[in-house]
Design an enzyme around this catalytic site. Structure first.
Site, PDB file in Angstrom:
ATOM      1  N   ASP A  52      36.461  46.228  39.977  1.00  0.00           N
ATOM      2  CA  ASP A  52      37.794  45.862  40.886  1.00  0.00           C
ATOM      3  C   ASP A  52      38.849  45.149  40.095  1.00  0.00           C
ATOM      4  O   ASP A  52      38.484  44.050  39.392  1.00  0.00           O
ATOM      5  CB  ASP A  52      37.319  45.139  41.977  1.00  0.00           C
ATOM      6  CG  ASP A  52      38.512  44.480  42.924  1.00  0.00           C
ATOM      7  OD1 ASP A  52      39.090  45.480  43.651  1.00  0.00           O
ATOM      8  OD2 ASP A  52      38.694  43.558  43.011  1.00  0.00           O
TER       9      ASP A  52
ATOM     10  N   GLU B 185      39.322  49.756  37.731  1.00  0.00           N
ATOM     11  CA  GLU B 185      40.582  49.884  38.409  1.00  0.00           C
ATOM     12  C   GLU B 185      41.669  49.395  37.851  1.00  0.00           C
ATOM     13  O   GLU B 185      41.637  48.014  37.435  1.00  0.00           O
ATOM     14  CB  GLU B 185      40.587  49.022  39.755  1.00  0.00           C
ATOM     15  CG  GLU B 185      41.677  49.346  40.703  1.00  0.00           C
ATOM     16  CD  GLU B 185      42.013  48.457  41.586  1.00  0.00           C
ATOM     17  OE1 GLU B 185      42.665  48.624  42.653  1.00  0.00           O
ATOM     18  OE2 GLU B 185      41.464  47.449  41.559  1.00  0.00           O
TER      19      GLU B 185
HETATM   20  C1  NOJ Z   1      41.472  46.263  44.728  1.00  0.00           C
HETATM   21  C2  NOJ Z   1      40.883  46.551  45.771  1.00  0.00           C
HETATM   22  O1  NOJ Z   1      40.497  48.010  45.812  1.00  0.00           O
HETATM   23  C3  NOJ Z   1      41.390  45.953  46.940  1.00  0.00           C
HETATM   24  O2  NOJ Z   1      40.995  46.842  48.135  1.00  0.00           O
HETATM   25  C4  NOJ Z   1      41.347  44.643  47.157  1.00  0.00           C
HETATM   26  O3  NOJ Z   1      42.062  43.942  48.241  1.00  0.00           O
HETATM   27  C5  NOJ Z   1      41.956  44.131  45.771  1.00  0.00           C
HETATM   28  N1  NOJ Z   1      41.437  44.645  44.483  1.00  0.00           N
HETATM   29  C6  NOJ Z   1      41.407  42.833  45.636  1.00  0.00           C
HETATM   30  O4  NOJ Z   1      39.957  42.532  45.369  1.00  0.00           O
END
Ligand code: NOJ
Length: 522
Positions: free
Chosen positions: A178, A247
């Site tokens: 993430d 991500e």
């Molecule tokens: C990306 C995640 O996909 C999202 O859902 C989240 O709010 C943020 N990162 C913070 O962890």
């Protein structure tokens, strides 16, 4: 949780789709300020979802169906309720420097502390929150209940390695990582420059994030986790490649820095970031080529159609079966958000029912639509966490299993085709015909005796196009298309499976198909 409940009870369905693994968004212990992305214990499961024993059972039951479990790893922050943060706030060693603490820049005339600089949170407003207890600010690039770790402290780097080992020991097949680009910040704390975007000064996009995102230390540190993961697999000797998928939403040149020894792949969000409801065949081709033409040598491609942070593909591109048709036969890994295999669309959430801290991500997060019973079969509780889409009476697993034609059936056929040699190893060719409106791409089999495949989709909302698939046509392809057979067609396209005329292939608006053929080199 007894064996028959929760995700375990749905594994047969998931396995029936033909997919290789399930990525679970975070199910660790969490106060749920950001629905699990605020973790208070990286080594336990939140009671909302079950227990660690349930998780072990899930891994075993998944494995017996040849499914891997991929967890979400949240390296940038924890919950403020994590023991580390609670102790860090009290300066209890060794936790004092686990988080990004900074003194106030000063105090205003009313005695209120002034944040160290202008950095903003992704969720809006200052990225700094004041701790009365510690009399310092901590950085939170997301919610105030998600304090950022201090990755310049080697103890944190090590903690995360140990957490990975903990889950690998429990049999997970890897992690989706993430918000990795936020892991490091400039320690000199310079103000970030204004971006020029016409947005509110509290909006994250008001600034250019050159001191808080994508610092060179980030890919380097991730490469340590990649090495740790590969070493684990080598020592395990089980032949399993534990996956690391990241991500990264940044511009393409920055995204590509996360390949090579940094991860297996950064997510390819081109279909999310460069396309919309009125995109045409050329835009789709650009989304494809933008990735495959920029990827480093030996980089493994991947295709993401949607996730929990963005409007569903069915609403965003106004395509359901056409969208999965476009991506599932491309080279590399395909990542599909639950319900995309049914054609689920966004659900309108009235303002009083919004639960997302960012405010806009509830519509794609509504319950999975299993059947036409109460709450679409998602829960037997008094009510689900978000309302169910009104279309659940027809858009659901049971109805789509029963229907002659359904997005679900198309999804399964596409996944099955992924085992074909041409889809696994074939060369990718793309072209656009009919005034930029029709995208065609082919996967040409390496072995001329194997069937090759072509996907054709008319992106026009209102024009029917006649496409010529006969030998000699499709000038952009270096082969002739012989013995074509329609394998899959979009719902309502009326494309004949048998006896169609390859030289006059009629595609209604938003209609498409997959054709198998023998490629004969010109
Ligand atoms: C990306 C995640 O996909 C999202 O859902 C989240 O709010 C943020 N990162 C913070 O962890």
């Amino acid at each position: 949780m007894p064996k028959s409940t929760g995700i375990i009870s749905k594994l047969d369905y998931i396995a029936s789709l033909g997919v290789a693994a399930i990525w679970l968004s975070p199910i660790y212990k969490s106060p749920m300020a950001d629905f699990g992305y605020d973790i208070s214990d990286f080594r336990d499961i939140d009671p909302l979802f079950g227990t660690l024993d349930d998780f072990k059972l899930l891994v075993a039951e998944a494995k017996s169906r040849n499914l891997g479990i991929i967890m979400d790893m949240v390296p940038n922050h924890s919950s403020d309720e994590h023991e580390w943060f609670v102790k860090s706030e009290q300066k209890i060693e060794p936790y004092t420097d686990y988080y990004f603490w900074q003194p106030a820049k000063g105090f205003d005339p009313n005695g209120a502390p002034i944040p160290p600089n202008n950095w903003l949170s992704v969720f809006g407003g200052s990225a700094w929150a004041w701790s009365e207890l510690r009399q310092e600010f901590y950085l939170h690039q997301f919610h105030a209940k998600q304090p950022d770790f201090n990755y310049r402290n080697p103890a944190i780097v090590q903690e995360l390695k140990d957490i990975l080992t903990f889950w690998y020991d429990l049999g997970v097949y890897g992690f989706r990582w993430d918000a990795v680009t936020h892991m490091f910040e400039d320690p000199a704390l310079p103000d970030e420059p204004v971006s020029g975007n016409p947005v509110d000064p509290n909006d994250y996009n008001y600034l250019k994030h050159i001191y808080t995102q994508n610092l060179p230390e980030t890919p380097y540190t991730l490469s340590l986790y990649k090495a740790h993961t590969d070493e684990y697999s080598l020592n395990a000797g089980d032949g399993l490649h534990r996956v690391m998928m990241l991500e990264v939403w940044n511009p393409i040149e920055e995204v590509m820095q996360y390949y090579r020894n940094v991860s297996d792949f950064p997510f390819n969000f081109r279909f999310l970031t460069t396309m919309g409801a009125y995109s045409n065949g050329r835009d789709a081709e650009n989304a494809i080529r933008g990735w495959v033409d920029n990827i480093p040598d030996n980089g493994w491609p991947n295709w993401v159609l949607g996730n929990h942070d963005i409007s569903r593909v069915g609403s965003r591109l106004q395509l359901t079966d056409g969208a999965i048709l476009t991506t599932l036969l491309l080279p590399g890994t395909s990542i599909n958000y639950y319900g995309e295999e049914l054609g689920m669309v966004d659900t309108y959430i009235p303002p009083e029912e919004v639960v997302d801290p960012a405010g806009y991500r509830d519509p794609p997060r509504t319950p999975m639509q299993w059947d036409d019973s109460q709450f679409a079969g998602f829960t037997t509780g008094p009510k689900p966490w978000l309302r169910v889409n009104d279309n659940y009476l027809t858009v659901n697993v049971a109805a789509e299993e029963a229907a002659d034609e359904s997005v679900l059936k198309i999804f399964r056929k596409l996944v099955a085709l992924r085992k074909e040699p041409a889809i696994q190893f074939g060369t990718l060719h793309t072209t656009v015909v009919s005034y930029e409106l029709v995208l065609a791409y082919a996967r040409e089999a390496v072995n001329a005796t194997d069937r090759s495949y072509m996907v054709v989709l008319n992106w026009s909302h209102d024009q029917t196009h006649v496409v010529n698939l006969s030998p000699g046509a499709f000038g952009a392809f270096p082969f002739e298309i012989t013995n074509p057979t329609v394998e899959i067609r979009t719902i309502g396209s009326d494309i004949p499976y048998d006896n169609f005329d390859p030289s006059a292939f009629t595609l209604k608006p938003r209609a498409g198909c997959v054709v198998s053929f023998n490629a004969v080199r010109k």
